[in-house]
Design an enzyme around this catalytic site. Structure first.
Site, PDB file in Angstrom:
ATOM      1  N   ARG A   1      -0.953 -11.316  12.360  1.00  0.00           N
ATOM      2  CA  ARG A   1      -1.375 -10.021  11.816  1.00  0.00           C
ATOM      3  C   ARG A   1      -2.396 -10.206  10.690  1.00  0.00           C
ATOM      4  NH1 ARG A   1       4.372  -7.879  10.578  1.00  0.00           N
ATOM      5  NH2 ARG A   1       3.418  -6.128   9.473  1.00  0.00           N
TER       6      ARG A   1
ATOM      7  N   LYS B   1       0.828  -1.219   0.000  1.00  0.00           N
ATOM      8  CA  LYS B   1       0.000   0.000   0.000  1.00  0.00           C
ATOM      9  C   LYS B   1       0.854   1.259   0.000  1.00  0.00           C
ATOM     10  CE  LYS B   1      -2.272  -0.885   3.781  1.00  0.00           C
ATOM     11  NZ  LYS B   1      -2.074  -2.236   4.285  1.00  0.00           N
TER      12      LYS B   1
ATOM     13  N   ARG C   1      11.566  -8.743   4.031  1.00  0.00           N
ATOM     14  CA  ARG C   1      11.677  -7.370   4.527  1.00  0.00           C
ATOM     15  C   ARG C   1      12.278  -7.386   5.940  1.00  0.00           C
ATOM     16  NH1 ARG C   1       6.274  -3.656   4.861  1.00  0.00           N
ATOM     17  NH2 ARG C   1       6.013  -4.370   6.983  1.00  0.00           N
TER      18      ARG C   1
END
Ligand code: IMP
Ligand code: MG
Length: 372
Positions: A328, A196, A310
């Site tokens: 999550r 995003k 990441r």
């Protein structure tokens, strides 16, 4: 309540159901209080606009009465015309009776004039007029109006029985004529790691939009010790979630600070249905709306791989453990997915394949943006 479109015109929320109910209740109370004991009035509703008002009014009046309707017409589009026609009359003998007219709205007073003319030769005991709405700035007559629910400004309204070219009567609230929405407001949506933030950076430049990331707004407000930032910090320090209201107020302030914006990309907000509703209501007051929710769709397995990758460099502890990452997603799926339904119901949900090169994905999203 968002803005609505009827044929070529846009209308924004103006008076909600609750307030209408209060006004109707108060009107019924006043009318009843003025009637002599034992007097059975005849309520005459002026169709079509009064049908919801009349029904609610009669229930609130809650006493013996007769009910009849007449049909008149003086409106064409959004402007009052001089010609008023009586289409359907009443047949009851009204001699010696108390007639109380129920009008949805009195504008120029042309219709009211016609009503006075119709009832003048019916030998009534008395004629009274109760109107839900009144536009004092355009009223041109010297005729008595006994009960007024609410004075409103001279702007065309629809809803709760009132129409624009026959449409809009079905809405339970009142909407006011508004300008065409000018902004392009997008909610960018997707699970953690979907990209995003990366995409928002490209899109905001392509479309000249302001990118609002809740995380950034929070950090900014806390760092600069704004009133809202301090409030938010208080909750966070105690290990509590920041309440929706505080978050929403921060976002509102952010929007207000960008009055010249072409529109906004909301990233990380709304997160709950109540936030989405608050955002809708806030934008609707400005005659604006959310044009669409664009959601990046990426399968969980790919996201886990991405996030672990990441995590090797980001230093974020929640990016290094597969269990935590899955957690999550769970959070996302259980709490946030409800927003998909919320926007889907309004035909504003756009899923975009989030797997591919950054450039490919930007292109896919902009194809959607161009249609909004
Ligand atoms: P008047 O004859 O100009 O007082 O207008 C009265 C009638 O026009 C009402 O009974 C409505 O049917 C219509 N009207 C007036 N203002 C509005 C409005 O803002 N929205 C919808 N209809 C209206
Ligand atoms: Mg009317």
């Amino acid at each position: 309540m968002g803005i609505i479109k009827l044929q070529n015109l846009y209308f924004k929320p103006y008076i909600n159901e609750e307030e209408i109910a209060k006004i109707v209740k108060q009107l019924a109370k006043e009318v009843k209080a003025d009637l002599p004991k034992g007097e059975i009035p005849i309520f005459v509703g002026i169709l079509n606009g009064c049908f919801l008002f009349a029904a609610d009014f009669i229930r609130e009046f809650n006493g013996n009465c007769e009910i009849s309707f007449v049909k008149l017409a003086s409106y064409n589009g959004t402007t009052s015309t001089e010609k008023v026609k009586q289409l359907v009359g009443i047949n009851e003998d009204l001699t010696g009776r108390t007639v109380i007219i129920l009008e949805d709205i009195i504008d120029t007073g042309n219709t009211l004039q016609e009503i006075y003319n119709i009832f003048r030769d019916k030998n009534l005991k008395q004629l009274k007029v109760a109107t839900l709405f009144f536009k004092p700035d355009v009223f041109k007559k010297e005729l008595p109006i006994d009960y007024i629910g609410k004075n409103i400004e001279d702007k065309f309204i629809v809803g709760y029985g009132l129409d624009y070219n026959g449409l809009g009567r079905n809405y339970p609230a009142i909407y006011q004529l508004s300008t065409k929405p000018k902004m392009k407001n997008i909610v960018l949506f997707g699970p953690p790691g979907a990209g995003k933030g990366t995409q928002a950076e490209f899109l905001k430049d392509m479309y000249n939009l302001v990118h609002i990331s809740t995380g950034d707004v929070f950090r900014f407000n806390i760092k600069n010790q704004t009133e809202l930032g301090l409030l938010a910090k208080k909750y966070m320090d105690e290990g509590n979630l920041v309440p929706d209201e505080v978050t929403i107020n921060m976002l509102k302030a952010e929007v207000e600070n960008n009055t010249d914006a072409n529109g906004f990309i909301f990233d990380g907000f709304p997160r709950t249905q109540s936030q989405a509703e608050a955002l809708d209501a806030f934008l609707a007051k400005k005659g604006e709306q959310i044009n669409g929710m664009v959601a990046l769709e990426v399968s969980e397995d790919i996201l886990v791989t991405r996030l672990l990758e990441r995590g090797k460099t980001s230093g974020r502890p929640d990016d290094t453990d597969e269990g935590k990452i899955r957690n999550r997603f769970n959070e996302y799926n259980t709490k946030t997915a409800i927003l998909k339904d919320y926007f889907d119901e309004q035909n504003k949900y756009y899923g975009v394949n989030g797997v591919g090169s950054i450039k490919e994905i930007t292109q896919r999203i902009s194809q959607v943006f161009n249609t909004l």
